[in-house]
Design a protein around this motif. Sequence first.
Motif, short mmCIF file in Angstrom:
data_model
loop_
_atom_site.label_atom_id
_atom_site.label_comp_id
_atom_site.label_asym_id
_atom_site.label_seq_id
_atom_site.Cartn_x
_atom_site.Cartn_y
_atom_site.Cartn_z
N GLU A 109 8.05 -5.62 -16.68
CA GLU A 109 9.42 -5.28 -16.32
C GLU A 109 9.88 -3.95 -16.90
O GLU A 109 10.67 -3.24 -16.30
CB GLU A 109 10.37 -6.40 -16.77
N ASP A 110 9.39 -3.58 -18.07
CA ASP A 110 9.78 -2.33 -18.71
C ASP A 110 8.80 -1.21 -18.42
O ASP A 110 8.73 -0.23 -19.16
CB ASP A 110 9.92 -2.53 -20.22
N GLN A 111 8.03 -1.35 -17.33
CA GLN A 111 7.03 -0.35 -16.99
C GLN A 111 7.21 0.14 -15.55
O GLN A 111 7.84 -0.53 -14.73
CB GLN A 111 5.63 -0.93 -17.17
N VAL A 112 6.64 1.31 -15.29
CA VAL A 112 6.64 1.87 -13.94
C VAL A 112 5.19 2.12 -13.53
O VAL A 112 4.34 2.36 -14.38
CB VAL A 112 7.45 3.18 -13.84
N ALA A 113 4.94 2.05 -12.24
CA ALA A 113 3.61 2.33 -11.71
C ALA A 113 3.72 3.60 -10.87
O ALA A 113 4.58 3.72 -10.00
CB ALA A 113 3.14 1.16 -10.85
N LEU A 114 2.83 4.55 -11.14
CA LEU A 114 2.84 5.83 -10.45
C LEU A 114 1.48 6.09 -9.83
O LEU A 114 0.45 5.88 -10.47
CB LEU A 114 3.17 6.95 -11.45
N GLY A 115 1.48 6.56 -8.59
CA GLY A 115 0.22 6.84 -7.90
C GLY A 115 -0.59 7.88 -8.65
O GLY A 115 -0.08 8.92 -9.05
N LEU A 116 -1.87 7.60 -8.83
CA LEU A 116 -2.78 8.50 -9.52
C LEU A 116 -3.83 9.08 -8.56
O LEU A 116 -4.12 10.26 -8.58
CB LEU A 116 -3.47 7.74 -10.66
N GLU A 117 -4.37 8.22 -7.69
CA GLU A 117 -5.38 8.68 -6.73
C GLU A 117 -5.30 7.81 -5.47
O GLU A 117 -5.20 6.59 -5.55
CB GLU A 117 -6.78 8.56 -7.32
N LEU A 118 -5.37 8.48 -4.33
CA LEU A 118 -5.36 7.79 -3.03
C LEU A 118 -6.51 8.32 -2.20
O LEU A 118 -6.70 9.53 -2.08
CB LEU A 118 -4.03 8.05 -2.29
N SER A 119 -7.28 7.40 -1.63
CA SER A 119 -8.39 7.75 -0.75
C SER A 119 -8.22 6.97 0.54
O SER A 119 -8.00 5.76 0.51
CB SER A 119 -9.71 7.38 -1.42
N CYS A 120 -8.32 7.67 1.68
CA CYS A 120 -8.17 7.02 2.99
C CYS A 120 -9.35 7.35 3.88
O CYS A 120 -9.76 8.50 3.98
CB CYS A 120 -6.90 7.51 3.70
N THR A 121 -9.88 6.33 4.53
CA THR A 121 -10.90 6.51 5.55
C THR A 121 -10.31 6.04 6.88
O THR A 121 -9.89 4.88 6.99
CB THR A 121 -12.18 5.70 5.23
N HIS A 122 -10.24 6.94 7.84
CA HIS A 122 -9.65 6.64 9.15
C HIS A 122 -10.76 6.20 10.09
O HIS A 122 -11.68 6.98 10.38
CB HIS A 122 -8.90 7.86 9.68
N HIS A 123 -10.69 4.97 10.57
CA HIS A 123 -11.77 4.38 11.38
C HIS A 123 -11.56 4.54 12.89
O HIS A 123 -12.52 4.77 13.61
CB HIS A 123 -11.92 2.89 11.07
N ARG A 124 -10.35 4.35 13.34
CA ARG A 124 -10.07 4.45 14.77
C ARG A 124 -8.61 4.84 14.97
O ARG A 124 -7.78 4.63 14.09
CB ARG A 124 -10.43 3.16 15.51
N ALA A 125 -8.32 5.36 16.13
CA ALA A 125 -6.97 5.87 16.42
C ALA A 125 -6.02 4.75 16.82
O ALA A 125 -6.42 3.77 17.43
CB ALA A 125 -7.04 6.90 17.54
N ALA A 126 -4.77 4.94 16.47
CA ALA A 126 -3.68 4.10 16.98
C ALA A 126 -2.79 5.03 17.80
O ALA A 126 -2.47 6.14 17.37
CB ALA A 126 -2.91 3.46 15.85
N ARG A 127 -2.41 4.58 18.99
CA ARG A 127 -1.62 5.42 19.89
C ARG A 127 -0.21 4.89 20.16
O ARG A 127 0.64 5.63 20.64
CB ARG A 127 -2.36 5.56 21.22
N SER A 128 0.00 3.61 19.90
CA SER A 128 1.31 3.02 20.17
C SER A 128 1.47 1.74 19.36
O SER A 128 0.53 1.28 18.71
CB SER A 128 1.45 2.72 21.67
N GLY A 129 2.66 1.18 19.43
CA GLY A 129 2.92 -0.09 18.76
C GLY A 129 3.15 0.06 17.27
O GLY A 129 3.63 1.09 16.79
N LEU A 130 2.82 -1.00 16.56
CA LEU A 130 2.96 -1.04 15.10
C LEU A 130 1.59 -1.11 14.46
O LEU A 130 0.67 -1.70 15.02
CB LEU A 130 3.73 -2.29 14.66
N VAL A 131 1.47 -0.52 13.29
CA VAL A 131 0.31 -0.76 12.43
C VAL A 131 0.81 -1.54 11.23
O VAL A 131 1.98 -1.46 10.84
CB VAL A 131 -0.41 0.54 12.01
#
Length: 134
Positions: A68-90
């Motif tokens: 509760e007395d702590q915060v989480a901060l992004g340190l490293e993000l890695s993304c691999t994109h497998h296929r395209a999305a063209r419409s709708g929701l992800v």
Amino acid sequence: MPGVRHDIADQLLPTKMGIEITELDPKRVVATMPVEGNLQPYGLLHGGANATLAETVGSVAAALNAGEDQVALGLELSCTHHRAARSGLVTGVATPLHVGRSTSTFEIVITDEEGHRTCTARLTCIVRERPPGS
């Protein structure tokens, strides 16, 4: 969420991108994002939009797992994109790979409305004491 400044809520990137959290648990955070409005010039979901969705669900999961007395901060993000999305929701689903005292790491799987995996991401957050007065 503890520590979130409500006076800037309309300026948050996830809000501008239409991200909505639909499930909130330290072991699983789920959110959706519309493809429309988050496209790159070829009419496909922008890779940066995937990264924003991944960092959003992963960071929320990290915050839920931090004290509760702590915060989480992004340190490293890695993304691999497998296929395209063209419409709708992800949909992005974050689950913990490691939850420790000073870091936590989450796998984020993003799928389209047909359930096809469009992106796999890994986010590591650093956990720190919440600054006084925040």
